[in-house]
Design a protein around this motif. Structure first.
Motif: not given
Length: 235
Positions: A65-75, A148-152
């Motif tokens: 989820m983190v590698a693909f920057s999926l918007p559900v990782a926060v869950l 700060f945005p995690f993906w950035l």
């Protein structure tokens, strides 16, 4: 575009295609609190009977989820707290998020660093030198401040030439406090879901939690400040 450029862009292309497919296919509907409510009993029973396998599956899913920057990782971290408890859930989340972040870091560095350096020229070189002097402290600060945005934050250090060892260590340490907070929220998720409510993920922005995080972030930058003051005072 030559073959070497295409080969260099391939890892980033794979990550972007994965994200696009996830969004276009609407897969986020399968990773939600509503789905958790619907399958809560089945999921908790399976985790209780296959805990090592469940922990490994959760860790790998989090990394993806983190590698693909999926918007559900926060869950994911609250769900980890719900399934494994606060401390185990936080630990698995930290490891999974770190592994996923390393994948993004390596892909970005392999694909874009040389191109970015060529376009930016001397300006980037000066900025890169300053960042590299205290790259661990700078990244630790960015990880500790939850705005700060995690993906950035996964990508920028790669473009600035940060060493992988420092990146991995600062990432792992920096996300521990927020992971504990979110896993703690998840540990009480059963009662929240029973009431038909959703957990309050905005709890991390409450002053009682945000102020200690900001304090840790400031401490992370103190060595940088002291080093600059010493340089300014030295003849």
């Amino acid at each position: 575009m030559d073959t070497s450029t295409l080969r260099r862009l391939l890892p980033v292309a794979i990550l972007l295609v994965g994200l696009a497919a996830f969004l276009l296919l609407g897969l986020e509907r399968y990773i939600s609190y509503d789905m958790l409510v619907r399958h809560k009993a089945t999921l908790t029973t399976w985790v209780a009977g296959h805990r090592p396998l469940a922990a490994l599956a959760f860790l790998l899913a989090y990394a993806v989820m983190v590698a693909f920057s999926l918007p559900v990782a926060v869950l994911a971290t609250p769900v980890g707290g719900f399934l494994f408890g606060t401390w185990a859930g936080a630990g698995l989340s930290v490891i999974g998020a770190t592994l996923g972040s390393i994948a993004v870091f390596l892909a970005a560095r392999y694909a874009f660093r040389d191109l970015f350096r060529a376009r930016a020229g001397a300006t980037l070189a000066r900025f890169e030198d300053g960042f590299r002097e205290s790259d661990f402290n700078y990244l630790l600060f960015l990880r500790l401040v939850p705005v700060f945005p995690f993906w950035l934050v996964n990508i920028v250090p790669a473009l600035l030439g940060m060493r992988l060892r420092n990146y991995a260590l600062a990432t792992m340490i920096g996300i521990v406090p927020a992971s504990i907070v979110y896993a703690g929220v998840g540990a009480g998720l059963g009662a929240v879901l029973k009431r038909g409510e959703h957990p309050d993920l905005g709890v991390i922005f409450e002053w009682r939690i945000l102020l200690p995080l900001l304090g840790l972030a400031v401490l992370a930058l103190l060595p940088v400040v002291f080093a600059r003051l010493r340089r300014q005072r030295s003849p």
